[in-house]
Each structure stands twice: as structure tokens, then as C-alpha cells.
Design a protein around this motif. Structure first.
Motif, PDB file in Angstrom:
ATOM      1  N   VAL A 144      36.836  18.021  -7.464  1.00 29.69           N
ATOM      2  CA  VAL A 144      37.240  17.803  -8.855  1.00 29.69           C
ATOM      3  C   VAL A 144      36.394  18.768  -9.683  1.00 29.69           C
ATOM      4  CG1 VAL A 144      37.349  16.130 -10.748  1.00 29.69           C
ATOM      5  CG2 VAL A 144      37.762  15.372  -8.389  1.00 29.69           C
ATOM      6  N   SER A 145      37.051  19.566 -10.542  1.00 33.96           N
ATOM      7  CA  SER A 145      36.300  20.524 -11.363  1.00 33.96           C
ATOM      8  C   SER A 145      36.048  20.004 -12.768  1.00 33.96           C
ATOM      9  CB  SER A 145      37.062  21.844 -11.478  1.00 33.96           C
ATOM     10  OG  SER A 145      36.938  22.582 -10.309  1.00 33.96           O
ATOM     11  N   GLY A 146      36.908  19.089 -13.227  1.00 35.71           N
ATOM     12  CA  GLY A 146      36.722  18.541 -14.565  1.00 35.71           C
ATOM     13  C   GLY A 146      37.906  17.676 -14.932  1.00 35.71           C
ATOM     14  N   PHE A 147      37.696  16.708 -15.819  1.00 33.06           N
ATOM     15  CA  PHE A 147      38.842  15.929 -16.290  1.00 33.06           C
ATOM     16  C   PHE A 147      38.548  15.235 -17.603  1.00 33.06           C
ATOM     17  CE2 PHE A 147      37.798  11.436 -14.904  1.00 33.06           C
ATOM     18  CZ  PHE A 147      36.664  11.700 -14.139  1.00 33.06           C
ATOM     19  N   LYS A 148      39.610  14.883 -18.287  1.00 34.50           N
ATOM     20  CA  LYS A 148      39.514  14.128 -19.533  1.00 34.50           C
ATOM     21  C   LYS A 148      40.620  13.074 -19.529  1.00 34.50           C
ATOM     22  CE  LYS A 148      40.991  15.953 -23.355  1.00 34.50           C
ATOM     23  NZ  LYS A 148      41.293  16.794 -24.497  1.00 34.50           N
ATOM     24  N   ILE A 149      40.317  11.961 -20.152  1.00 29.76           N
ATOM     25  CA  ILE A 149      41.282  10.861 -20.182  1.00 29.76           C
ATOM     26  C   ILE A 149      41.457  10.437 -21.629  1.00 29.76           C
ATOM     27  CG2 ILE A 149      41.735   8.498 -19.387  1.00 29.76           C
ATOM     28  CD1 ILE A 149      39.625   8.953 -17.197  1.00 29.76           C
ATOM     29  N   PHE A 150      42.695  10.146 -22.001  1.00 35.25           N
ATOM     30  CA  PHE A 150      42.885   9.585 -23.328  1.00 35.25           C
ATOM     31  C   PHE A 150      42.616   8.092 -23.253  1.00 35.25           C
ATOM     32  CE2 PHE A 150      45.424   7.803 -26.849  1.00 35.25           C
ATOM     33  CZ  PHE A 150      44.715   8.408 -27.883  1.00 35.25           C
ATOM     34  N   ASP A 151      41.581   7.671 -23.965  1.00 40.89           N
ATOM     35  CA  ASP A 151      41.180   6.264 -23.978  1.00 40.89           C
ATOM     36  C   ASP A 151      41.959   5.585 -25.103  1.00 40.89           C
ATOM     37  OD1 ASP A 151      39.932   3.838 -24.305  1.00 40.89           O
ATOM     38  OD2 ASP A 151      37.898   4.624 -24.069  1.00 40.89           O
ATOM     39  N   HIS A 152      43.018   4.863 -24.729  1.00 37.98           N
ATOM     40  CA  HIS A 152      43.902   4.308 -25.769  1.00 37.98           C
ATOM     41  C   HIS A 152      43.219   3.199 -26.552  1.00 37.98           C
ATOM     42  CE1 HIS A 152      44.855   0.705 -23.417  1.00 37.98           C
ATOM     43  NE2 HIS A 152      44.571   1.497 -22.422  1.00 37.98           N
ATOM     44  N   GLN A 153      42.207   2.530 -25.945  1.00 35.90           N
ATOM     45  CA  GLN A 153      41.516   1.465 -26.690  1.00 35.90           C
ATOM     46  C   GLN A 153      40.693   2.057 -27.849  1.00 35.90           C
ATOM     47  OE1 GLN A 153      39.574  -0.415 -23.419  1.00 35.90           O
ATOM     48  NE2 GLN A 153      41.329  -1.734 -23.007  1.00 35.90           N
ATOM     49  N   GLU A 154      40.079   3.208 -27.560  1.00 33.43           N
ATOM     50  CA  GLU A 154      39.247   3.861 -28.583  1.00 33.43           C
ATOM     51  C   GLU A 154      40.044   4.886 -29.388  1.00 33.43           C
ATOM     52  OE1 GLU A 154      35.981   3.244 -29.148  1.00 33.43           O
ATOM     53  OE2 GLU A 154      35.982   1.672 -27.619  1.00 33.43           O
ATOM     54  N   SER A 155      41.267   5.160 -28.948  1.00 30.73           N
ATOM     55  CA  SER A 155      42.086   6.213 -29.551  1.00 30.73           C
ATOM     56  C   SER A 155      41.349   7.547 -29.602  1.00 30.73           C
ATOM     57  CB  SER A 155      42.488   5.819 -30.974  1.00 30.73           C
ATOM     58  OG  SER A 155      43.791   5.329 -30.956  1.00 30.73           O
ATOM     59  N   SER A 156      40.685   7.861 -28.509  1.00 28.36           N
ATOM     60  CA  SER A 156      39.973   9.142 -28.456  1.00 28.36           C
ATOM     61  C   SER A 156      39.905   9.599 -27.002  1.00 28.36           C
ATOM     62  CB  SER A 156      38.564   8.987 -29.020  1.00 28.36           C
ATOM     63  OG  SER A 156      37.848   8.077 -28.211  1.00 28.36           O
ATOM     64  N   PHE A 157      39.511  10.837 -26.835  1.00 27.12           N
ATOM     65  CA  PHE A 157      39.418  11.365 -25.468  1.00 27.12           C
ATOM     66  C   PHE A 157      38.033  11.113 -24.900  1.00 27.12           C
ATOM     67  CE2 PHE A 157      42.974  13.835 -27.076  1.00 27.12           C
ATOM     68  CZ  PHE A 157      43.855  13.734 -25.998  1.00 27.12           C
ATOM     69  N   TRP A 158      38.021  10.807 -23.619  1.00 36.31           N
ATOM     70  CA  TRP A 158      36.761  10.713 -22.886  1.00 36.31           C
ATOM     71  C   TRP A 158      36.741  11.860 -21.885  1.00 36.31           C
ATOM     72  CZ3 TRP A 158      35.757  10.302 -17.661  1.00 36.31           C
ATOM     73  CH2 TRP A 158      34.415  10.073 -17.326  1.00 36.31           C
ATOM     74  N   ARG A 159      35.630  12.596 -21.892  1.00 31.01           N
ATOM     75  CA  ARG A 159      35.532  13.776 -21.031  1.00 31.01           C
ATOM     76  C   ARG A 159      34.438  13.569 -19.999  1.00 31.01           C
ATOM     77  NH1 ARG A 159      36.917  19.303 -21.663  1.00 31.01           N
ATOM     78  NH2 ARG A 159      38.044  18.933 -23.602  1.00 31.01           N
ATOM     79  N   ALA A 160      34.741  13.812 -18.740  1.00 32.38           N
ATOM     80  CA  ALA A 160      33.731  13.679 -17.689  1.00 32.38           C
ATOM     81  C   ALA A 160      32.708  14.807 -17.837  1.00 32.38           C
ATOM     82  CB  ALA A 160      34.398  13.755 -16.330  1.00 32.38           C
ATOM     83  N   GLU A 161      31.453  14.465 -17.632  1.00 31.88           N
ATOM     84  CA  GLU A 161      30.384  15.458 -17.800  1.00 31.88           C
ATOM     85  C   GLU A 161      30.390  16.434 -16.621  1.00 31.88           C
ATOM     86  OE1 GLU A 161      25.789  14.914 -18.205  1.00 31.88           O
ATOM     87  OE2 GLU A 161      26.845  13.246 -19.182  1.00 31.88           O
ATOM     88  N   LYS A 162      30.375  17.715 -16.918  1.00 34.51           N
ATOM     89  CA  LYS A 162      30.517  18.738 -15.867  1.00 34.51           C
ATOM     90  C   LYS A 162      29.466  18.579 -14.746  1.00 34.51           C
ATOM     91  CE  LYS A 162      30.704  23.647 -14.963  1.00 34.51           C
ATOM     92  NZ  LYS A 162      31.141  24.946 -15.355  1.00 34.51           N
ATOM     93  N   LYS A 163      28.213  18.311 -15.152  1.00 38.56           N
ATOM     94  CA  LYS A 163      27.146  18.206 -14.146  1.00 38.56           C
ATOM     95  C   LYS A 163      27.422  17.052 -13.174  1.00 38.56           C
ATOM     96  CE  LYS A 163      22.596  17.617 -14.535  1.00 38.56           C
ATOM     97  NZ  LYS A 163      21.450  17.297 -15.391  1.00 38.56           N
ATOM     98  N   LEU A 164      27.896  15.935 -13.726  1.00 37.66           N
ATOM     99  CA  LEU A 164      28.188  14.769 -12.870  1.00 37.66           C
ATOM    100  C   LEU A 164      29.368  15.057 -11.945  1.00 37.66           C
ATOM    101  CD1 LEU A 164      27.780  11.743 -15.319  1.00 37.66           C
ATOM    102  CD2 LEU A 164      26.158  12.614 -13.629  1.00 37.66           C
ATOM    103  N   VAL A 165      30.389  15.699 -12.512  1.00 40.63           N
ATOM    104  CA  VAL A 165      31.600  15.996 -11.736  1.00 40.63           C
ATOM    105  C   VAL A 165      31.261  16.891 -10.541  1.00 40.63           C
ATOM    106  CG1 VAL A 165      33.829  17.197 -11.822  1.00 40.63           C
ATOM    107  CG2 VAL A 165      33.174  15.689 -13.680  1.00 40.63           C
ATOM    108  N   LEU A 166      30.442  17.905 -10.793  1.00 43.41           N
ATOM    109  CA  LEU A 166      30.109  18.827  -9.701  1.00 43.41           C
ATOM    110  C   LEU A 166      29.164  18.185  -8.683  1.00 43.41           C
ATOM    111  CD1 LEU A 166      29.942  22.279 -11.533  1.00 43.41           C
ATOM    112  CD2 LEU A 166      31.764  21.371 -10.099  1.00 43.41           C
ATOM    113  N   GLY A 167      28.631  16.998  -9.016  1.00 40.64           N
ATOM    114  CA  GLY A 167      27.744  16.286  -8.080  1.00 40.64           C
ATOM    115  C   GLY A 167      28.462  15.207  -7.277  1.00 40.64           C
ATOM    116  N   TYR A 168      29.780  15.076  -7.451  1.00 38.00           N
ATOM    117  CA  TYR A 168      30.503  14.013  -6.729  1.00 38.00           C
ATOM    118  C   TYR A 168      30.440  14.203  -5.215  1.00 38.00           C
ATOM    119  CZ  TYR A 168      33.079  12.543 -10.973  1.00 38.00           C
ATOM    120  OH  TYR A 168      33.456  12.088 -12.197  1.00 38.00           O
ATOM    121  N   ASN A 169      30.248  13.089  -4.499  1.00 38.87           N
ATOM    122  CA  ASN A 169      30.501  13.086  -3.055  1.00 38.87           C
ATOM    123  C   ASN A 169      31.921  12.529  -2.874  1.00 38.87           C
ATOM    124  OD1 ASN A 169      30.266  10.383  -3.569  1.00 38.87           O
ATOM    125  ND2 ASN A 169      28.307  10.128  -2.518  1.00 38.87           N
ATOM    126  N   ALA A 170      32.296  12.200  -1.630  1.00 34.94           N
ATOM    127  CA  ALA A 170      33.675  11.726  -1.387  1.00 34.94           C
ATOM    128  C   ALA A 170      33.969  10.480  -2.212  1.00 34.94           C
ATOM    129  CB  ALA A 170      33.880  11.460   0.096  1.00 34.94           C
TER     130      ALA A 170
END
Ligand SMILES: O=P(O)(O)O[C@@H]1[C@@H](OP(=O)(O)O)[C@H](OP(=O)(O)O)[C@H](O)[C@H](OP(=O)(O)O)[C@H]1OP(=O)(O)O
Ligand SMILES: Nc1ncnc2c1ncn2[C@@H]1O[C@H](COP(=O)(O)OP(=O)(O)O)[C@@H](O)[C@H]1O
Length: 300
Positions: A136-162
């Protein structure tokens, strides 16, 4: 007037005076030609792909439409630079959730410099590229409860294991707050987004069928973009309501090579592994629904 794309999730980003892609309000995405001849290489790929009669029509829809190159004012203030002009694949969505997944068990390829090889292999080993055949290189989700986008932090994403990658793929289709890492993703949108005859899984399988035989190109370091709109699922009223409009698109062709009659094992293997992850999520949701139904039927 060109502006920085709002929904870009990976790659070089045009912020703080850096060079990156721009978009217009007509649905066009302008990607600056990158140095080291990578940009020209990508432009050549698009020229070749666009005119290649051996590419089936049903496969073209997985690639952004290419409109040539154009000199436009670059995002880093360095004046006019050549840009690839592409369809902006998220322009038709109002609040798209987007994920970029880099496919392949290696991002390097024959004849790259020693320096580039070392950089790639280090990242490939640190991420799930080597172990899973994708990251996974990056992602964002539209959080309908908050009516805003949530963006995954790049450093965390690049640290994912399986497990991290699996969780991200579940989170991507969940309606409970993405910001709260203590919540188990509920996969509320999994069936609409990943499942169904037009969903992500069906599209990935169609692509896989092509990759099983295509020997035209080797898609090194290329990404799958997944896009959908969760609002349309939530507002759904009856069968005529707009669906999630889940879409798969391939992007980033700076490292594509001629296939020379050889199957692209690197991409195909990664794609199969990625498909298995998506299938597993759908199966887990199916099982959960079966359990819920039998609990209801038993009056519990
Ligand atoms: O610069 P970095 O370290 O962020 O690396 C870029 C990668 O970012 P990452 O850190 O893996 O998310 C980036 O990956 P994503 O597009 O973010 O998946 C590309 O691999 C980029 O290379 P190119 O434009 O495809 O030739 C990579 O750029 P180059 O370093 O190869 O220019
Ligand atoms: N045609 C497109 N339309 C909309 N967004 C795009 C398009 N191409 C790329 N993107 C966005 O830009 C990001 C980086 O694209 P990519 O081509 O991989 O750039 P880089 O070469 O800088 O890595 C993708 O993750 C996606 O969010």
C-alpha cells in the motif's frame, strides 16, 4: 487555472514549492515529466499503449486516457515545463476514497543503476513488496461522520507488515471512524465496493485474465488505484440509486519495459496475491452476514 490535486494519495506531491502534478477544472491531470528521462519514458509508454492495436478495448478502461504532452506552468515555480496530460480519474467523484497499491514483488528491473537498485530493494524489503508482492503506497477515506477526509500517514503506511496491509484494505471499505485505531474496521462497504459484478474484485480479475497472456509490456513499479464514493452507498434508496462507482485504474508508467514476448510474472504474481486479500475480506463479510441471518432466524 491549474491547482494541486486534492485527492492525490502517493508519489511526488506539488506542495511547498515542489514539483508535482496539477489538475484543471475540466477533468485533466497534468503530470510533470520527471527527470532522469523517466518522464519521457512514461510519455513514450502512453504513445505506444494508445496506438497499440493488440491492447483489447475492455482493458483500455483501466488506464487513464492520454492527451499528449503540454507545456504548462510547473508547480515549483520553475516556469513552463512539459507535462503529460491525462484524464483526472477522480474528477467525476465528489468525495472519493482513494488507495494506491504498488504491484509486484520487486520495483527494480534489469539494467538499472546500482544506486537505484539498492534504493528499490531496501524499500521492497522494508515494505510488503517482497513478502506479499504488493505494498500500500497511500490512501484516503471520506469519513462521512465527520464530513471530512482522513488520510493515512505516509510513514505508517510504508511500515505496514502483512497484517497492516490487510487492516488497511478493511479500513478502506469501513464506515466506522478511520481516525480511531482502536476500532475494528466494520467493512460496511465491502460488498458494494469490492464485491458484485462491477466491483473491484471483478475488475481485478478481468485485468488478471489479460496479464495471464499479455507479453507486450512489463509494468515495473506500477500502481493500482482504487476509487469509490461511499456517500452514494449511504444515501442508497432502491435499485436506481447511484452505486459506489468503484473503479480500478493503473497509474505510473515511468518504469514500464517492452515485454518482448515474455509474461510479466512480477506484476501478475503481485496481482494474484492482491486479489487473494480482497477475496478474503469478501469471504469474511459473507460469513459474518450468514451468522447474523442465522442468529435472527433463531430469534436470538
Ligand atoms: O522519492 P521517494 O523516496 O518518496 O520515492 C518515490 C516513491 O514513493 P514512496 O516513498 O515509495 O511512497 C514513489 O512511490 P509511490 O508512487 O508513492 O507509490 C515512486 O516509486 C517514485 O518513483 P517514480 O516516480 O515511480 O520513479 C519514488 O521517487 P524517486 O525517489 O524514485 O524519485
Ligand atoms: N490520471 C490520474 N488522475 C488522478 N489522479 C492520479 C492520476 N495519476 C496519478 N494520480 C495520483 O497521483 C499519485 C501519484 O501518481 P504517480 O503516477 O504514481 O506519480 P509518481 O511518479 O510521482 O509516483 C497516485 O497515487 C494518484 O493519487
Amino acid at each position: 487555472m491549474l491547482k494541486v490535486p486534492e485527492h492525490q494519495v502517493a508519489g511526488h506531491i506539488a506542495s511547498d514549492g515542489k514539483l508535482g502534478p496539477l489538475v484543471d477544472d475540466q477533468g485533466r491531470f497534468f503530470k510533470p515529466l520527471q527527470g532522469d528521462s523517466r518522464g519521457e519514458h512514461e510519455a513514450k509508454f502512453y504513445e505506444s499503449f494508445t496506438s497499440n492495436k493488440k491492447v483489447p478495448d475492455h482493458i483500455r478502461r483501466y488506464f487513464p486516457v492520454y492527451h499528449g504532452t503540454q507545456l504548462v506552468e510547473a508547480s515549483d515555480g520553475s516556469g513552463k515545463l512539459p507535462h503529460l496530460v491525462l484524464d483526472d480519474v477522480v474528477s467525476g467523484y465528489s468525495n472519493p476514497s482513494v488507495m494506491d497499491v504498488k504491484i509486484g514483488s520487486r520495483t527494480w528491473y534489469p539494467d538499472v543503476s546500482e544506486e537505484y537498485f539498492k534504493k528499490c530493494i531496501k524499500k521492497d524489503r522494508q515494505t510488503t513488496t517482497v513478502s506479499l508482492g504488493f505494498r500500500v503506497s497511500g490512501f484516503k477515506i471520506f469519513d462521512h461522520q465527520e464530513s471530512s477526509f482522513w488520510r493515512a500517514e505516509k510513514k505508517l503506511v510504508l511500515g505496514y507488515n502483512a497484517d497492516g496491509a490487510r487492516l488497511a484494505l478493511r479500513k478502506f471499505v469501513s464506515s466506522n471512524s478511520p481516525a480511531d485505531s482502536n476500532l475494528t474496521p466494520n467493512c460496511a462497504f465491502a460488498l458494494e465496493v469490492y464485491g458484485g459484478s462491477n466491483g473491484i474484485l471483478a475488475q481485478l480479475v478481468e485485468l488478471k485474465d489479460w496479464f495471464e497472456t499479455q507479453t507486450l509490456y512489463h509494468f515495473n513499479s506500477c500502481s493500482i488505484l482504487m476509487i469509490y464514493e461511499n456517500e452514494s452507498i449511504l444515501m442508497k434508496e432502491g435499485d436506481d440509486a447511484p452505486a459506489a462507482r468503484a473503479q480500478v485504474k493503473l497509474v505510473d508508467f515511468a518504469h514500464v519495459l517492452d515485454g518482448n514476448g515474455v509474461i510479466d510474472h512480477n506484476f501478475l504474481g503481485g496481482l494474484c496475491s492482491f486479489i487473494k486479500f480482497i477475496k478474503d475480506i469478501l469471504q469474511s463479510v459473507d460469513k459474518r452476514d450468514e451468522t447474523d441471518t442465522s442468529l435472527l432466524e433463531n430469534g436470538r
